[in-house]
Design an enzyme around this catalytic site. Structure first.
Site, PDB file in Angstrom:
ATOM      1  N   ILE A  14       0.849  -1.192   0.000  1.00  0.00           N
ATOM      2  CA  ILE A  14       0.000   0.000   0.000  1.00  0.00           C
ATOM      3  C   ILE A  14       0.885   1.243   0.000  1.00  0.00           C
ATOM      4  CG2 ILE A  14      -1.755   1.314   1.253  1.00  0.00           C
ATOM      5  CD1 ILE A  14      -2.717  -1.291   2.482  1.00  0.00           C
ATOM      6  N   ASP A  15       0.788   2.016  -1.075  1.00  0.00           N
ATOM      7  CA  ASP A  15       1.483   3.299  -1.171  1.00  0.00           C
ATOM      8  C   ASP A  15       0.462   4.411  -0.960  1.00  0.00           C
ATOM      9  OD1 ASP A  15       3.882   1.999  -1.938  1.00  0.00           O
ATOM     10  OD2 ASP A  15       3.196   1.929  -4.020  1.00  0.00           O
ATOM     11  N   CYS A  16       0.844   5.435  -0.237  1.00  0.00           N
ATOM     12  CA  CYS A  16      -0.100   6.536  -0.014  1.00  0.00           C
ATOM     13  C   CYS A  16       0.649   7.838   0.216  1.00  0.00           C
ATOM     14  CB  CYS A  16      -1.021   6.224   1.163  1.00  0.00           C
ATOM     15  SG  CYS A  16      -0.176   6.093   2.756  1.00  0.00           S
TER      16      CYS A  16
END
Length: 224
Positions: free
Chosen positions: A129-131
């Protein structure tokens, strides 16, 4: 030193090893095989390879190259990039990949997480998960190597992935990646408290204190 997993993450693009900052300005560092040999000598427990060009270019995993990596690596390794089907996942396992890492496809085709988990078991399926923060200060999940924001917050996304069968989360704040400013501790805390599977923190580590802080914030393992 902390008794916690420290995982080297190697970024691949066009069969080369690259390094950037905040998912941009990537520069060529050398032959990934040389890096693998170095980590063999250092006896690391685990490696992760992420092909950052595969999904944006619509490419599938470079199976021939991954076969070469598998023949050289003395430790278990995970791979992510360009994975869109169970057939590809089965082929990757056959080549010697021990963990499958899903990022963009976990958003666009979440059922693949469940299907993959049924094939290999949750322990072998990782969702990355990239954010980054929006203009209003909220975390937003990003896909396509950070190029596309989606209307999804990382906590909600992590919980859903856990429900669908993921066995581990790799969590990155894009704005920390490559900066050496340390992990996003607030992000780690929020996601780690929301799920009951291991969370691997990545993005910003540059010294031992960063690893210690990331662990204290709730990460099960630290990556860099």
């Amino acid at each position: 030193m902390l008794a916690v997993r420290i995982i080297p993450i190697l970024l691949l693009r066009n069969e080369g090893l690259v390094k950037g900052s905040k998912f941009v300005k990537h520069r060529y560092l050398g032959d990934p095989m040389n890096a693998v040999r170095i980590f063999n000598e250092k006896e690391v427990d685990e490696l992760v390879f992420l092909d950052i060009g595969a999904t944006p270019q619509g490419l599938e995993p470079n199976f021939d190259y991954l076969r070469d990596i598998a023949s050289e690596a003395f430790m278990p390794f995970g791979y992510g990039g360009g994975i869109t089907s169970c057939q590809q996942i089965e082929r990757l396992f056959y080549l010697g990949v021990e963990k499958i890492i899903l990022n963009s496809v976990a958003v666009t085709k979440p059922e693949l997480v469940t299907e993959a988990s049924r094939i290999a078991g949750a322990q072998s399926i990782v969702v990355s998960i990239d954010c980054r923060r929006s203009l209003f200060g909220r975390y937003e999940v990003c896909i396509d190597s950070g190029a596309t924001r989606v209307s999804l917050d990382p906590v909600t996304h992590a919980k859903r992935m856990c429900e669908l069968g993921a066995g581990e989360i790799i969590l990155c704040n894009i704005d920390r990646e490559g900066t050496g400013k340390g992990y996003d501790l607030k992000l780690i805390e929020e996601v780690s408290e929301a799920v009951d599977i291991p969370v691997v923190a990545v993005g910003g580590a540059a010294k031992l204190d960063h690893f210690r802080s990331g662990y204290n914030a709730g990460a099960s393992a630290l990556a860099a």
